[in-house]
Design an enzyme around this catalytic site. Structure first.
Site, PDB file in Angstrom:
ATOM      1  CE  LYS A 152     -71.588  53.333  48.970  1.00  0.00           C
ATOM      2  NZ  LYS A 152     -71.119  52.351  49.920  1.00  0.00           N
ATOM      3  NE  ARG A 153     -78.697  47.807  42.926  1.00  0.00           N
ATOM      4  CZ  ARG A 153     -79.440  46.754  42.616  1.00  0.00           C
ATOM      5  NH1 ARG A 153     -78.872  45.577  42.396  1.00  0.00           N
ATOM      6  NH2 ARG A 153     -80.737  46.866  42.498  1.00  0.00           N
ATOM      7  CE  LYS A 166     -76.407  50.165  49.267  1.00  0.00           C
ATOM      8  NZ  LYS A 166     -75.330  49.489  50.013  1.00  0.00           N
TER       9      LYS A 166
END
Ligand code: 26W
Length: 819
Positions: A552-553, A558
């Site tokens: 993911k980014r 995150k």
């Protein structure tokens, strides 16, 4: 004729068609054509069929004067098109057979020639692409509107462990998939002055740029209907600076051309922080204005007047990026078509709906009033009038509630200084729409309790939830052909169009033979990924080890760094001889960091430094491997996700609006380790708490901890495992050539407040990872849970999401394909 000879004949005929196209349209000799040329010819064969379907769909909708939905988005992360198009056109099997000759390229080789259309950053852009697939499949009269970026998401390479960005010139060889529309051009104006003359206003713009349309046909599955993705390219007005050109001053002429055409040059590669630059605002207005002019043009062809526009169309705003559409539609209605303000405004509110994709305050778009005034002076007047009337309504309903007025105003007054006033684009969207939604249940709840609480008090009926979804055609049928074939064999092919059918897998979870077949499909995907990783990075992964994946980014919220802390903790345990009952693991990362996001880039560097330390430490052997796969993209996601055993969805609770990667992994039989965040909660509810690894503080606990003062330093000092791990990072263990390389990273956690609470969740995370090992070591148990994950993913189809939008938001329930 027997079926097999019939198929052979069809394949031969199809091959002849492609060879014909090679000759006539590609100018290549079939015998010597290279794979790229063959790709082009095969794509042309599909393109023909798409063109036919596109024309038929338009004829049908025009005849019916169908109500249509327009999905406005700055980003569409389409990825590759050929494989999907062949499936939708039911040409895939024929094409596979036509390219099965030894010596020649296989269909897979041909498919892999295609560059990704990477016209998006991450989840928001990919969601828009999944939605187009579902809108076409559900037969909605639907269009996507966006930007035809010359350069999409940058390409990433890893040099000395760090991210290096390269331009993504995806259009250098042209693209087979676009249909240019030479007749479809609209002027988009900027700058100048605007003045009121009583009710009426005049905008004398300083300059105009030409918007040219390029269409991408989005085929539906199980239907001949299609959607259209119309992307706009900026062109300098033809007559511009002919003088400079005529007098031979080419440099000046080129400069002029650039000034206009740079609008559609490049996607802003910024995830989660608004770009805040003038060019970005120009992009937003450019594509919005062209799209609205186009919508009105088509409406007038069918209806001759605009009084019924709101009965005939719905426009959806994908985040605030197209928010200026609210003011632009008002301008077109009132200034260009002479509609009265009240009627224009009431139509506007019926036409627009808006999805919010983030709660993080730093990611909410605002523009300086001064910039809008300078670039779009007429729109600033319109925004002021909308705000005046809106705040008068608030005052009427909640007299003297100054706090409420301040919190909902379209204008953030800042310190009161004129230069610091800003327009809040989310507020413009909410006031100008009849529906506002979040993208998971938790996110929608938090939205009305936090950032939009004032609006929820004013307009409670306006707020809804629409939990995201993903298209099972790309993310299961296409990405995971072996598992798809197994499902077809056991529950039939119906799941492609009705994902709830996956429930029929539930009883099979207890059947040893099915479990073995399921495990074999997973093993094959892991082998395929391991081969790719070896070719790309030189790292050898053992397909029998646990593939633990976070792709993911790269962003602090995150928490890729939390994952790294676990990796180092496990490494330490191995060195101390305390990991003898751990399952062998490969920890796999991929993702891009915004080029200006220093901490995110440091995280990438750390992952790579940790990887090279661990992968070359002879004491570790095959018990732990770490790899960072460069240049994450839609096509690389299609390779990685089906190969995962464990899906890392570990954002701080309350920060990830929904996540959609989480859905793709579970759909492909990975178990999730995750926090109670975004759609993870709904995934847990649907696959069962026994089949998912949930850990950490929930959103409420996070809120309390942040409010009551949280002391990461005390956790660091009090936890020996964490202490050893962080000291290794800070002390240069992974960067002996530059011992202080990660001191800033260490500081964000230990000394600067650890905003995303990694240390608060560390112990539970590490212990939960140990539980993961325990289950993985009992294959039957693991496979059973994995199957039950797939079985529970039915509601996460983007078809379900789009149905809900069609019914509750767009008033298009009647157009939905009947099942
Ligand atoms: C250039 C400014 C900018 C700012 C924010 C560009 C893009 C964004 C987006 C909000 C980033 C994004 O992709 N958000 C994600 O949207 C997904 C689809 O709803 C959610 O699943 C993710 O949780 C959310 O982070």
């Amino acid at each position: 004729m027997a079926e097999s000879t019939e198929n052979e004949a069809a394949a031969t005929e199809f091959r002849a068609e492609v060879d014909g196209i090679l000759l006539h349209a590609v100018a290549a000799e079939p015998i010597t054509a290279n794979t790229k040329e063959i790709y082009k010819a095969l794509a042309f064969a599909a393109r023909r069929q798409l063109a036919k379907r596109w024309v038929n769909t338009q004829v049908e909708d025009r005849k019916k004067r169908a109500r249509r939905v327009y999905y406005m988005s700055m980003e569409f992360l389409i990825g590759r098109t050929l494989d999907n198009a062949l499936s939708a056109l039911e040409l895939r099997e024929k094409a596979a057979a036509a390219f099965s000759n030894a010596g020649g390229p296989s269909l897979t080789d041909i498919i892999e020639c295609e560059p990704d259309a990477g016209l998006g950053n991450g989840g928001l852009g990919r969601l828009a692409a999944c939605f187009l697939d579902s809108m076409a499949t559900l037969e909605l009269p639907s269009w996507g509107y966006g930007m035809r970026y010359e350069y999409g998401m940058f390409a990433q390479s890893i040099i000395n462990g760090g991210q290096v960005e390269h331009p993504d010139s995806w259009l250098v060889d042209g693209t087979v998939w676009e249909f240019s529309r030479p007749g479809t051009m609209f002027p988009v104006r900027f700058g100048g002055t605007a003045e009121h003359h009583g009710e009426w206003a005049e905008w004398n713009a300083a300059e105009a740029v030409e918007a040219r349309a390029f269409d991408y046909v989005i085929p539906g599955h199980g239907t001949d209907r299609v959607s259209t993705l119309r992307l706009w390219k900026a062109d300098a007005p033809a007559q511009i600076d002919l003088n400079a050109f005529n007098s031979g001053d080419y440099a000046r002429a080129a400069e002029f051309k650039n000034r206009f055409e740079n609008i559609s040059w490049v996607l802003y590669p910024n995830d989660s922080t608004p770009a805040g630059r003038e060019l970005r605002l120009r992009q937003e207005y450019f594509f919005v204005s062209a799209s609205l002019q186009d919508i009105i043009f088509h409406h007038l062809e069918e209806h001759k007047h605009l009084n019924n526009l709101a009965d005939q169309i719905a426009i959806h705003l994908n985040d605030t990026h197209p928010a200026i559409a609210v003011a632009e539609l008002m301008r077109l209605f009132c200034d260009e078509y002479g509609m009265l303000w009240e009627m224009a405004w009431s139509q506007c509110r019926r036409i627009f709906s808006y999805t919010n994709h983030t709660l993080m305050p730093e990611a909410l778009e605002t523009w300086p009033v001064s910039l809008i005034q300078h670039l779009l002076p007429r729109h600033m007047l319109i925004i002021y009038r909308i705000n005046l009337e809106f705040l008068a309504e608030v005052e009427r309903r909640f007299p003297k509630d100054i706090d409420l007025i301040r919190s909902v105003s379209l204008i953030d007054e800042g310190d009161g200084n004129e230069e610091n006033k800003r327009v809040r684009m989310a507020h413009l969207c909410i006031v100008g729409s009849h529906r506002v939604n979040g993208v998971s249940q938790l996110h929608s709840d938090l939205m009305v309790r936090t950032i939009f609480a004032g609006f929820a008090k004013l307009y409670p009926e306006r707020f809804h939830n629409k939990t995201n979804g993903v298209t099972p055609r790309r993310w299961l049928a296409q990405a995971n052909p072996d598992m798809a074939a197994l499902l077809d064999e056991r529950i039939g092919k119906g799941w492609r169009l009705n994902l709830e059918r996956l429930q029929e897998l539930r009883p099979l979870a207890d059947e040893p033979l099915f479990r073995a077949d399921f495990a074999a499909a997973k093993r094959k995907n892991k082998r395929r990924l391991a081969d790719y990783v070896r070719r790309e990075t030189g790292v050898m992964l053992d397909p029998d080890s646990l593939f633990d994946v976070q792709v993911k980014r790269i962003h602090e919220y995150k928490r890729q760094l939390l994952n790294v802390l676990h990796v180092i903790t496990r490494y330490n345990a191995i060195l101390h001889g305390l990991a003898d009952d751990a399952a062998p693991r490969c920890v796999i990362f991929a993702g891009k960091a915004a080029s200006s996001y220093y901490i995110a880039k440091q995280i990438i560097r750390l992952i790579n430094d940790v990887a090279s330390t661990i992968n070359t430490d002879p004491r570790v052997r095959d018990r732990l491997k770490v790899v960072f796969i460069p240049n994450y993209s839609v096509s690389i996601a299609e390779l990685i996700i089906p190969a995962a055993d464990l899906s890392e969805q570990i954002s701080t609770a309350g920060t990830e609006a929904s996540g959609t990667g989480n859905m793709k992994f579970a759909l492909n039989g990975a178990l999730t380790i995750g926090t109670e965040d975004g759609a993870n909660i709904e995934i847990r509810d649907n696959v069962g708490s026994d089949n998912i690894f949930i850990f950490g503080n929930n959103a409420q606990q996070v809120e309390i901890m942040r409010r009551s003062g949280y002391d990461p330093r005390a956790i660091y000092q009090g936890n020996p495992l964490l202490n050893e791990t962080l000291n290794k990072i800070d002390g240069g263990f992974f960067s002996p050539q530059e011992r202080r390389r990660y001191h800033d990273l260490f500081n964000t956690l230990v000394n600067y407040g650890d905003h995303y609470l990694l240390l608060a969740d560390y112990t539970d995370y590490v212990e939960t990872q140990d539980r993961v090992d325990g289950v993985y070591k009992v294959p039957a148990q693991w496979q059973r849970k994995a199957i039950l994950n797939v079985a529970g993913m039915g509601i996460f189809s983007s078809d379900r999401t789009i149905r809900e939008y069609a019914i509750d938001t767009w008033h298009l329930g009647a157009s939905l394909k009947k099942v």
